[in-house]
Design an enzyme around this catalytic site. Structure first.
Site: not given
Length: 451
Positions: A75, A109-110, A181, A260, A262, A335
């Site tokens: 992150y 990823h985000h 991320h 959202h 994973h 998540m």
């Protein structure tokens, strides 16, 4: 025919074309067809009418030639000072979109852009580094108010014409923070990235200020999914007590939603109830993919009133795993979140839950005493979940029942991270007393389609 066959949400399409007529898919050999004549794509077929393109200043909040660490999960946080013309006058964000470095589509990823919620004259250190590093300046943790959120597969997000997301002005702090991320399972050390988010802003403010609210589960290892499961549910709650203290008397209007999870998430939905009576679902994707996470404009605006109840459920497939998959920030953790886009803006930014501390402690005590699992009372929930093995059907059912029946701990949080006043620990889970009828799909068989 479409509404009865296709569900709203992600549709996984396998396509192929050739020179012959095709009356049945039986016996079709895709591998016999040249690769350029067949493929796979994820789309949302039942998309609401598109919003018009916007005109506005493009503000790029991106990394620049970042050498991404060779870790599995990173992150990365970077502080930006807003341009002076935005600091002098409140602007509205009317659209945002990703800017991904070519070739890095699988790495990013985000991403999120956070406003630094401090006093206007507070200067932020221009920190750039790991978001969880010990040397990250404490003051940068006030950069917690979400302004834009993007995840893998999402297209540009355009606000409805009556609303925009406020940014800047003389009464606001002058800084924002980009959080990216990175998912690097191959542990490569040669990634160089300049990805980020592009904000389209205007000085002509619209009628309403918009905002983003997080629903679902806390980012915590108090929740876990046993290994070997086809569709294990986890549910996060936004309870009436929280909407009661956090929402205005006339409520809010929800116009967009981003679901959202994973890697193991396969379905996500948010139910909506008022005084125990279920209302139409807020957002639902029964064929969810972590690789296609759009921020979706809803087919109809949804009004949420004080005292309403929102229940976000995620299903997870862990058939290829033996150990538990635990809640957390890493891509290998899980998540369950719904980023809800709405107006007018309120102080309530996070309305999420987790199992209560006492209930989880009692569960681990039970597993140690009666199931002879190597639980340690001094260990983290993550370590204790991972010590439970194998995940038999009985153990799985016990955990499922625990999550379904146990009291919860609530995050009923303001944008500065503080909770609304109240006792948010050990709260019974509200129940929907009058649910909607079960939805039935009219899926014709192949012979019917051919006729």
């Amino acid at each position: 025919m479409f509404p009865s066959i296709f569900q709203d949400g992600t549709v996984h399409i396998v396509w192929a074309h050739g020179v012959d007529k095709l009356f049945s898919s039986n016996g079709l050999c895709l591998t016999c067809i040249p690769s350029q004549n067949h493929g796979f794509i994820r789309v949302r077929l039942l998309t609401p009418p598109g919003l018009q393109k916007v005109d506005g200043y493009q503000l790029r909040i991106t990394n620049k030639d970042l050498k991404v660490p060779g870790d599995d999960t990173t992150y990365w946080c970077k502080i930006f000072r807003l341009p002076e013309f935005i600091n002098k006058k409140v602007h509205h964000i009317i659209q945002f979109e990703s800017s991904i470095t070519k070739g890095n589509e699988g790495l990013v990823h985000h991403m999120e852009v956070f406003y630094c919620d401090s006093k206007p004259d507070v200067e932020m250190p221009m920190y750039e580094g790991n978001c969880f590093a010990s040397d990250r300046p404490e003051i940068t943790k006030t950069c917690s108010k979400v302004k834009a959120a993007w995840a893998m597969g999402a297209p540009p997000f355009t606000y409805p014409k009556e609303a925009g997301l406020p940014l800047g002005g003389p009464e606001a702090n002058k800084y924002v923070m980009l959080e990216v991320h990175y998912n690097n399972p191959e542990l490569r050390k040669d990634w160089v990235d300049s990805s980020g988010i592009v904000l389209h802003v205007t000085g002509n403010r619209r009628k309403y200020d918009a905002a983003i609210m997080e629903l679902g589960l806390e980012y915590t290892d108090k929740m876990a999914i046993p290994g070997g499961q086809k569709a294990f549910p986890l549910t996060g709650y936004c309870i009436p007590q929280c909407t009661g203290v956090g929402l205005p008397a006339k409520g809010i209007i929800v116009f967009g939603s981003q679901l959202h999870t994973h890697l193991t998430g396969v379905a996500v939905w948010t139910r909506h109830a008022r005084q125990g009576v279920e209302l139409p679902v807020l957002n639902k994707d029964m064929h969810y993919s972590t690789h296609f996470q759009e921020i979706r404009i809803l087919h109809r605006p949804v009004q949420i009133l004080p005292g309403d109840f929102l229940e976000t459920t995620c299903l997870y497939n862990t058939e290829d795993k033996h150990n538990a998959t635990v809640g957390g920030h890493a891509i290998t953790d899980e998540m369950c979140v719904n980023y809800m886009h709405y107006y007018p803006a309120t102080e309530l930014e996070v309305c999420k839950s987790a199992i209560s501390n006492m209930a989880l402690e009692n569960y681990f005590k039970f597993e140690k005493r009666w199931d002879n699992m190597p639980i340690s009372y001094n260990a983290t929930p993550r370590m204790n979940y991972l010590s439970i093995n194998p995940w038999t059907p009985l153990r799985t059912n016990v955990l499922d029942t625990l999550f379904y029946e146990s009291p919860i701990s609530m995050q009923c949080n303001k944008s500065d991270g503080s909770r609304f006043q109240g006792d948010w620990e050990g709260i019974p889970i509200p129940k929907i007393k009058l649910p909607l009828p079960e939805e039935h799909r009219n899926c014709p068989n192949e012979n019917h389609l051919e006729n």
